[in-house]
Design a protein around this motif. Structure first.
Motif: not given
Length: 352
Positions: A25-41
């Motif tokens: 919802r903000t104007d700031y850039s972000f990235v998610i770095l996930d160690a898993e091979t697929s979604p679901g944590g």
């Protein structure tokens, strides 16, 4: 390879997605770095029969409710599917599989380092949870024991334990649920530090979350709230646990004092042969990537004000449990601290 970004979120589970929901919802850039091979944590590593102890309407992240399920309590696979669809619905910028090795202080920014890539971030949100740091208590003789040892983090089903003598060690919900199904196939003994606390049959995650909410509101208002005994660590009487109670196996004994190669020795010096031990003894925060910042305290946590690191003001931690917000390790509970975190980050970036 180096990349500049306003916010790096480390982790790809429910806490990371919840923070991302508010940051988008903000104007700031972000990235998610996930160690898993697929979604679901970490839900991807739950055992096959694992179920939540709240209905889907009480197990949802901010903005989009988990679809209703045929059973009262959603299964592990339903949670994984929901998180994958949630991630896709909001088109979050996720990179995986990508294990963050270190976060370094690099002057006017934080440096987030993986094996092949580096990000320069104005802010870092650590949302790695606990699954990668299972805890096993240091019992005397544990290294001598020749039987199978397995932490609940890696338990899948009772099949490998069929007809074996098994100790299930740990008194929380994982211990009760795993005992319930292993005891159908194996000679099982439940070992807990003290008598387990069982919630009334009509109390599940909905009630527990409401209690946590009441405590949170009371804290904000500087008052105490009188509540009945019972918390998120007490055993919820989901159907498999009720069934175990009906079979008469839902009882525990106090801890043994040491291992031998093929057995355990109890406090009264009696000895019991054992084929396998399933450790349901919990987890510790998975924070090895923060060691280089020097922010991890003697308890293996980070001193925080709310969710913000006291020592490193460009670092926030979300979803690790009570020390980062009441009920923040739950699907429904993490939204509250995620929203506050995103608001604080937006305010900080606007001023810096």
């Amino acid at each position: 390879m180096e990349t500049m970004v306003d916010v790096v979120i480390i982790g790809g589970g429910q806490a990371a997605l919840s923070v991302a929901y508010y940051l988008r919802r903000t104007d700031y850039s972000f990235v998610i770095l996930d160690a898993e091979t697929s979604p679901g944590g970490a839900w991807q590593h739950g055992w096959d029969s694992l179920r939540l102890f709240s209905p889907s309407t009480w197990s949802s992240l901010s903005g989009w409710q988990m679809p209703p399920t045929q059973e009262t309590y959603p299964s592990r696979d339903q949670v994984i599917r929901y998180l994958a669809n949630y991630e896709s619905r909001y088109e979050f910028p996720v990179q995986r599989p990508l294990l963050v090795n270190a976060v370094n202080n690099h002057g006017d920014h934080l440096e987030v380092v993986s094996q092949h890539q580096t990000w320069h971030a104005r802010v870092v949100v650590s949302a790695t949870g606990t699954w990668r740091n299972p805890f096993i208590p240091p019992y005397p003789g544990i290294n001598l024991f020749q039987g199978l040892q397995l932490h609940s983090a890696h338990y899948q089903s009772p099949i490998p334990f069929q007809n074996k003598k098994v100790l299930v060690v740990g008194g929380g919900n994982s211990g009760a649920q795993i005992l319930a199904e292993v005891s159908r196939l194996a000679d099982s003994t439940w070992v807990t530090p003290s008598e387990p606390l069982f919630l009334p049959d009509d109390v599940d995650g909905r009630v527990l979350f409401q209690r946590a909410t009441d405590r949170w509101k009371a804290h904000l208002e500087g008052r105490e709230v009188d509540q009945p005994v019972g918390g998120l660590g007490d055993v919820v009487m989901v159907p498999p646990v009720k069934e175990a109670r009906e079979r008469g196996v839902l009882h525990s004994v106090r801890p043994f004092k040491q291992f031998t190669a093929t057995s355990v020795i109890w406090e009264d010096s009696s000895e019991t042969s054992v084929d396998a031990v399933i450790w349901c003894t919990g987890f510790r925060p998975a924070l090895s990537h923060l060691h280089s910042l020097g922010v991890i305290n003697s308890e293996g946590k980070v001193d925080v004000e709310g969710t913000r690191s006291v020592q490193e003001p460009r670092l926030w931690l979300v979803g690790y449990g009570e020390w980062t917000g009441l009920a923040s390790a739950t699907l429904i509970g993490v939204g509250r601290t995620a929203r506050t975190t995103a608001e604080e980050i937006e305010h900080y970036l606007a001023k810096s």
